[in-house]
Motif scaffolding. Structure first.
Motif, PDB file in Angstrom:
ATOM      1  N   PHE A 187      32.706 -12.827  36.307  1.00  0.00           N
ATOM      2  CA  PHE A 187      31.297 -12.613  36.198  1.00  0.00           C
ATOM      3  C   PHE A 187      30.577 -11.767  35.551  1.00  0.00           C
ATOM      4  O   PHE A 187      29.526 -12.406  35.056  1.00  0.00           O
ATOM      5  N   HIS A 188      31.129 -10.742  35.212  1.00  0.00           N
ATOM      6  CA  HIS A 188      30.648  -9.764  33.978  1.00  0.00           C
ATOM      7  C   HIS A 188      30.408 -10.687  32.852  1.00  0.00           C
ATOM      8  O   HIS A 188      29.686 -10.471  32.248  1.00  0.00           O
ATOM      9  N   TRP A 189      31.239 -11.314  32.469  1.00  0.00           N
ATOM     10  CA  TRP A 189      31.443 -12.199  30.995  1.00  0.00           C
ATOM     11  C   TRP A 189      30.642 -13.026  31.276  1.00  0.00           C
ATOM     12  O   TRP A 189      29.742 -13.534  30.193  1.00  0.00           O
ATOM     13  N   TYR A 237      22.728  -7.934  36.019  1.00  0.00           N
ATOM     14  CA  TYR A 237      23.903  -8.273  36.757  1.00  0.00           C
ATOM     15  C   TYR A 237      25.151  -8.065  35.911  1.00  0.00           C
ATOM     16  O   TYR A 237      26.106  -7.964  36.421  1.00  0.00           O
ATOM     17  N   HIS A 238      25.098  -7.981  34.770  1.00  0.00           N
ATOM     18  CA  HIS A 238      26.262  -7.721  33.763  1.00  0.00           C
ATOM     19  C   HIS A 238      26.664  -6.389  34.074  1.00  0.00           C
ATOM     20  O   HIS A 238      27.919  -6.120  34.305  1.00  0.00           O
ATOM     21  N   ASP A 239      25.999  -5.715  34.190  1.00  0.00           N
ATOM     22  CA  ASP A 239      26.098  -3.977  34.389  1.00  0.00           C
ATOM     23  C   ASP A 239      26.479  -4.080  35.908  1.00  0.00           C
ATOM     24  O   ASP A 239      27.604  -3.255  36.269  1.00  0.00           O
ATOM     25  N   ILE A 279      31.468  -2.935  39.238  1.00  0.00           N
ATOM     26  CA  ILE A 279      32.373  -3.194  40.414  1.00  0.00           C
ATOM     27  C   ILE A 279      33.750  -3.456  39.765  1.00  0.00           C
ATOM     28  O   ILE A 279      34.873  -2.693  40.415  1.00  0.00           O
ATOM     29  N   TYR A 280      33.869  -4.282  38.694  1.00  0.00           N
ATOM     30  CA  TYR A 280      35.098  -4.391  38.209  1.00  0.00           C
ATOM     31  C   TYR A 280      35.979  -3.230  37.689  1.00  0.00           C
ATOM     32  O   TYR A 280      37.030  -3.204  37.914  1.00  0.00           O
ATOM     33  N   GLU A 281      35.159  -2.337  36.980  1.00  0.00           N
ATOM     34  CA  GLU A 281      35.598  -0.919  36.349  1.00  0.00           C
ATOM     35  C   GLU A 281      36.227  -0.286  37.784  1.00  0.00           C
ATOM     36  O   GLU A 281      37.508   0.555  37.697  1.00  0.00           O
TER      37      GLU A 281
HETATM   38 FE   LIG Z   1      32.077  -5.506  29.143  1.00  0.00          FE
END
Ligand SMILES: [Fe+2]
Length: 143
Positions: free
Chosen positions: A24-26, A36-38, A43-45
């Motif tokens: 979703f980040h991508w 939302y990218h952030d 979350i993924y990090e």
């Molecule tokens: Fe990234």
């Protein structure tokens, strides 16, 4: 079901949740792209940061670790997303998956407590805490 099985389901689900947040980040788009990218990035990090320790704690209890997409797809409670969704659907889906994470983590936690594996149950309690925070952020973004 026993502790090793519950732990591997929780781990495979956590890895799948991580991958979906990164997906979703991508792929997120829209006027609030950066926001939302952030959010998905945060979350993924956080989740990815838990993965190695999660696996090694299970190894330390004696089990071999699933480490392939085939095994993950059999074990994970988090289903793959193969479409590129609009941002509201991404938020709603990850929020629902986050609720599933709380359930599988709690299941593994209960087995760990029963088995007297308090180091592992403490780790799982921290993962539940982290997911409660992810849930808050996703829920607040959906309002
Ligand atoms: Fe990234």
């Amino acid at each position: 079901m026993n502790l090793a099985e519950a732990a591997k389901i929780a781990f495979a689900s956590e890895f799948s949740f991580y991958l979906k947040a990164h997906n979703f980040h991508w792929n997120v788009e829209g006027p609030a792209f950066l926001q939302y990218h952030d959010l998905f990035g945060k979350i993924y990090e956080e989740v990815y940061g838990s993965i190695d320790n999660f696996a090694e704690k299970i190894r330390a209890m004696g089990s071999y670790m699933p480490g392939s997409y085939t095994r993950f797809s059999h074990l994970s409670e988090i289903s793959d997303e193969v479409e590129v969704l609009p941002v509201e659907s991404m938020l709603a889906e990850l929020y629902a998956d986050n609720d599933k994470m709380l359930i599988v983590l709690k299941m593994a936690y209960d087995f760990a407590e029963q088995a007297g594996e308090h180091g592992f149950s403490n780790f799982l309690a921290e993962r539940m805490d982290a997911h409660r925070k992810h849930g808050w952020m996703l829920r607040a973004s959906l309002k």
